[in-house]
Design a protein around this motif. Structure first.
Motif, PDB file in Angstrom:
ATOM      1  N   PHE A  35       5.465 -31.042 -36.833  1.00 27.93           N
ATOM      2  CA  PHE A  35       4.128 -30.438 -36.799  1.00 27.93           C
ATOM      3  C   PHE A  35       3.637 -30.266 -38.233  1.00 27.93           C
ATOM      4  N   HIS A  36       2.513 -30.887 -38.576  1.00 26.08           N
ATOM      5  CA  HIS A  36       1.901 -30.613 -39.880  1.00 26.08           C
ATOM      6  C   HIS A  36       1.054 -29.350 -39.719  1.00 26.08           C
ATOM      7  N   GLU A  37       1.382 -28.336 -40.487  1.00 24.19           N
ATOM      8  CA  GLU A  37       0.729 -27.035 -40.308  1.00 24.19           C
ATOM      9  C   GLU A  37      -0.417 -26.844 -41.313  1.00 24.19           C
ATOM     10  N   PHE A  38      -1.504 -26.295 -40.810  1.00 25.33           N
ATOM     11  CA  PHE A  38      -2.676 -26.025 -41.641  1.00 25.33           C
ATOM     12  C   PHE A  38      -3.054 -24.550 -41.562  1.00 25.33           C
ATOM     13  N   LEU A  39      -3.666 -24.064 -42.638  1.00 26.19           N
ATOM     14  CA  LEU A  39      -4.239 -22.717 -42.603  1.00 26.19           C
ATOM     15  C   LEU A  39      -5.471 -22.680 -43.500  1.00 26.19           C
ATOM     16  N   GLY A  40      -6.187 -21.565 -43.467  1.00 25.97           N
ATOM     17  CA  GLY A  40      -7.440 -21.474 -44.221  1.00 25.97           C
ATOM     18  C   GLY A  40      -8.588 -21.973 -43.368  1.00 25.97           C
ATOM     19  N   SER A  41      -9.558 -22.614 -44.025  1.00 25.74           N
ATOM     20  CA  SER A  41     -10.716 -23.050 -43.249  1.00 25.74           C
ATOM     21  C   SER A  41     -11.060 -24.522 -43.455  1.00 25.74           C
ATOM     22  N   ASP A  42     -10.409 -25.154 -44.435  1.00 27.13           N
ATOM     23  CA  ASP A  42     -10.724 -26.568 -44.681  1.00 27.13           C
ATOM     24  C   ASP A  42     -10.062 -27.466 -43.645  1.00 27.13           C
TER      25      ASP A  42
ATOM     26  N   ALA B 162      -0.120 -28.087 -36.292  1.00 28.62           N
ATOM     27  CA  ALA B 162       0.042 -26.672 -35.973  1.00 28.62           C
ATOM     28  C   ALA B 162      -0.994 -25.882 -36.760  1.00 28.62           C
ATOM     29  N   GLY B 163      -1.497 -24.821 -36.142  1.00 27.88           N
ATOM     30  CA  GLY B 163      -2.334 -23.871 -36.872  1.00 27.88           C
ATOM     31  C   GLY B 163      -1.409 -22.737 -37.292  1.00 27.88           C
ATOM     32  N   HIS B 164      -1.534 -22.233 -38.513  1.00 28.83           N
ATOM     33  CA  HIS B 164      -0.551 -21.243 -38.961  1.00 28.83           C
ATOM     34  C   HIS B 164      -0.563 -19.986 -38.093  1.00 28.83           C
ATOM     35  N   ALA B 165      -1.711 -19.327 -38.010  1.00 30.71           N
ATOM     36  CA  ALA B 165      -1.799 -18.082 -37.237  1.00 30.71           C
ATOM     37  C   ALA B 165      -3.265 -17.706 -37.057  1.00 30.71           C
ATOM     38  N   PRO B 166      -3.573 -16.834 -36.082  1.00 34.37           N
ATOM     39  CA  PRO B 166      -4.979 -16.480 -35.829  1.00 34.37           C
ATOM     40  C   PRO B 166      -5.648 -15.795 -37.016  1.00 34.37           C
ATOM     41  N   HIS B 167      -4.874 -15.051 -37.832  1.00 35.72           N
ATOM     42  CA  HIS B 167      -5.498 -14.291 -38.924  1.00 35.72           C
ATOM     43  C   HIS B 167      -5.518 -15.051 -40.244  1.00 35.72           C
ATOM     44  N   THR B 168      -4.883 -16.228 -40.288  1.00 35.24           N
ATOM     45  CA  THR B 168      -4.834 -16.972 -41.552  1.00 35.24           C
ATOM     46  C   THR B 168      -5.646 -18.263 -41.504  1.00 35.24           C
ATOM     47  N   SER B 169      -6.177 -18.564 -40.315  1.00 34.08           N
ATOM     48  CA  SER B 169      -6.865 -19.846 -40.147  1.00 34.08           C
ATOM     49  C   SER B 169      -8.206 -19.601 -39.471  1.00 34.08           C
ATOM     50  N   SER B 170      -9.222 -20.339 -39.895  1.00 37.94           N
ATOM     51  CA  SER B 170     -10.541 -20.118 -39.299  1.00 37.94           C
ATOM     52  C   SER B 170     -10.539 -20.615 -37.853  1.00 37.94           C
ATOM     53  N   PRO B 171     -11.392 -20.007 -37.005  1.00 34.74           N
ATOM     54  CA  PRO B 171     -11.447 -20.460 -35.609  1.00 34.74           C
ATOM     55  C   PRO B 171     -11.835 -21.929 -35.499  1.00 34.74           C
ATOM     56  N   GLN B 172     -12.691 -22.400 -36.419  1.00 36.53           N
ATOM     57  CA  GLN B 172     -13.103 -23.818 -36.375  1.00 36.53           C
ATOM     58  C   GLN B 172     -11.905 -24.728 -36.613  1.00 36.53           C
TER      59      GLN B 172
ATOM     60  N   LEU C  12      -0.098 -34.205 -27.034  1.00 40.10           N
ATOM     61  CA  LEU C  12       1.035 -33.632 -27.775  1.00 40.10           C
ATOM     62  C   LEU C  12       0.899 -32.117 -27.896  1.00 40.10           C
ATOM     63  N   PRO C  13       2.026 -31.416 -28.050  1.00 40.04           N
ATOM     64  CA  PRO C  13       1.954 -29.964 -28.211  1.00 40.04           C
ATOM     65  C   PRO C  13       1.281 -29.556 -29.520  1.00 40.04           C
ATOM     66  N   PHE C  14       0.660 -28.389 -29.469  1.00 37.54           N
ATOM     67  CA  PHE C  14       0.062 -27.739 -30.634  1.00 37.54           C
ATOM     68  C   PHE C  14       0.818 -26.428 -30.798  1.00 37.54           C
ATOM     69  N   SER C  15       1.199 -26.110 -32.035  1.00 40.77           N
ATOM     70  CA  SER C  15       2.006 -24.905 -32.249  1.00 40.77           C
ATOM     71  C   SER C  15       1.231 -23.885 -33.077  1.00 40.77           C
ATOM     72  N   ILE C  16       1.408 -22.614 -32.771  1.00 36.50           N
ATOM     73  CA  ILE C  16       0.758 -21.549 -33.556  1.00 36.50           C
ATOM     74  C   ILE C  16       1.608 -20.275 -33.517  1.00 36.50           C
TER      75      ILE C  16
ATOM     76  N   PRO D 294      -1.000 -25.596 -21.232  1.00 28.62           N
ATOM     77  CA  PRO D 294       0.421 -25.972 -21.196  1.00 28.62           C
ATOM     78  C   PRO D 294       0.900 -26.757 -22.415  1.00 28.62           C
ATOM     79  N   LEU D 295      -0.027 -27.268 -23.232  1.00 25.50           N
ATOM     80  CA  LEU D 295       0.384 -28.028 -24.420  1.00 25.50           C
ATOM     81  C   LEU D 295       0.390 -27.175 -25.693  1.00 25.50           C
ATOM     82  N   THR D 296       0.275 -25.869 -25.539  1.00 20.29           N
ATOM     83  CA  THR D 296       0.350 -24.994 -26.726  1.00 20.29           C
ATOM     84  C   THR D 296       1.677 -24.241 -26.741  1.00 20.29           C
ATOM     85  N   ILE D 297       2.285 -24.185 -27.931  1.00 22.38           N
ATOM     86  CA  ILE D 297       3.498 -23.373 -28.100  1.00 22.38           C
ATOM     87  C   ILE D 297       3.108 -22.130 -28.893  1.00 22.38           C
TER      88      ILE D 297
END
Ligand code: ZN
Length: 392
Positions: free
Chosen positions: A152-159, A176-186, A200-204, A256-259
């Protein structure tokens, strides 16, 4: 804790027919055969049979053949930080030190430690992984190894930066998105949308820290100040008066595809929401204990119909990446969980979370011919799984 294997069997792409016998075969947590053998052909399990084979076979001994373990959440790129960070000065200090030390080490040292960790995973029977990497340095290491699973390539922030997603038989690439408070909703929605397109699964990470909960629920606290000080405008984020789980549900991230990883600070409704969405839940109890001094409520998750899988997080927060150690910890800290449930958490539940249950997770017909031999000497069927999960 050391895991002592006499051998690990891993047969792939072989067109030979082979029979593998042992004193016990754990096909899955609820199907255990005493004195049985596996029939292998073309790198797949063709059959599981009772009794000793009449033809020439490989006899592993009185112990047990079992499925390989699945570590559904780890960060190999942090392996060089093993034992380097303090746990007693709070989570924020730990994160600050992690970022500083990771930067100071440089890619070469991070890569070397990750390569060693990959070898240790293989040697301890952890053949499948869900690896999270923000630096993007782990992909070739896993591709060159005997491990399979998802990078999983993980991203955070808003870019929203370019990312690579590909579904393969051995190693797939997702995001993967890092976490709800570290990554923009977009950003979170874009990552989820793309991984879903590829099936494929998405991880957060979700509901891990108190700072996260306070920010999402109250729109204030140290995390709000931190984002503001960094010039990040979160005023349009649809947060406030809700939990982290409710927030990511509102963003459409739960399916079902989110971890959902950690799920530590949750209430009854959150757990029900996760169960209804059929999102996968991955818990990392040893990491949670070290960083937050508390444990996820696995009993409640199971009561609501969730089948959690296990991860270790990184060597920066946990002293091994071995799921045998994680199962032993769960066995010691959750007395209400039976050995079948804990064994499933370390095998088939992880395979389901990574979407590879057609390949591994059990030793049933049609799965890959990859299995472990452990020289345990159980008194009976019931004792067998207990001994395996106790890492004896
Ligand atoms: Zn993590």
């Amino acid at each position: 804790m050391n895991t002592n294997f006499e051998n690990i069997v891993c047969i792939e792409n072989s067109n030979k027919r082979e029979l593998h016998r042992a004193g016990w075969i754990v096909v899955d947590p609820f199907t255990i055969i005493e004195n049985g053998h596996l029939e292998i052909e073309n790198g797949l399990i063709k059959g599981v049979h009772k009794g000793a084979p009449k033809e020439k076979s490989i006899d592993h001994g009185p112990g047990v053949l079992m499925p390989p373990l699945v570590n559904a959440h780890l960060h190999l790129e942090l392996s060089a930080l093993k034992g380097a960070l303090p746990f007693d000065r709070g989570f924020k200090f730990w994160v600050k030190m992690l970022l500083e030390k990771r930067e100071a080490l440089g890619d070469e040292k991070l890569i070397k430690a990750a390569q060693k960790a990959v070898k240790d995973l293989f040697n301890s029977g952890n053949l499948y992984v869900g690896d999270i990497s923000t630096l993007g340095i782990i992909k070739p290491i896993i591709q060159d190894s005997a491990l399979n699973g998802i990078c999983f390539h993980e991203f955070l922030g808003s870019d929203i930066q370019p990312f690579f997603i590909q579904k393969n038989d051995a190693v797939s690439f997702s995001v993967a998105g890092h976490a709800p408070h570290t990554s923009s909703p977009q950003l979170l929605k874009a990552l989820k949308r793309q991984s879903k397109l590829y099936g494929l699964p998405f991880s957060i990470h979700v509901a891990e820290s108190d700072d996260e909960s306070e920010f999402i629920n109250d729109k204030k606290g140290e995390w709000a100040n931190f984002l503001t000080s960094r010039g990040i405008d979160w005023s349009s984020w649809d947060i406030g008066s809700k939990t982290s789980v409710a927030y990511i549900a509102d963003l459409g991230l739960l399916d079902p595809l989110t971890i959902a990883v950690h799920v530590l600070n949750v209430n009854n409704k959150d757990v029900e929401m996760l169960a209804r969405s059929k999102a996968k839940v991955c818990v990392c109890p040893r990491s949670n204990q070290n960083l937050h001094g508390k444990l996820p409520d696995i009993d409640q998750m199971i009561k609501k119909g969730i089948q959690p899988c296990l991860g270790t997080d990184s060597l920066a927060s946990c002293d091994s990446l071995n799921i045998f150690d994680e199962m032993a910890f769960v066995g010691n800290h959750y007395p209400k969980l039976d050995p079948e449930t804990i064994f499933a958490m370390g095998t088939i539940n992880g395979a389901r979370a990574l979407g590879i249950e057609q390949l591994t997770g059990t030793l049933s017909k049609g799965k890959k011919a990859q299995f472990l031999y452990r020289p345990v000497k159980p008194m009976n069927k019931k004792d067998l799984l207990q001994r395996i999960i106790s890492n004896e």
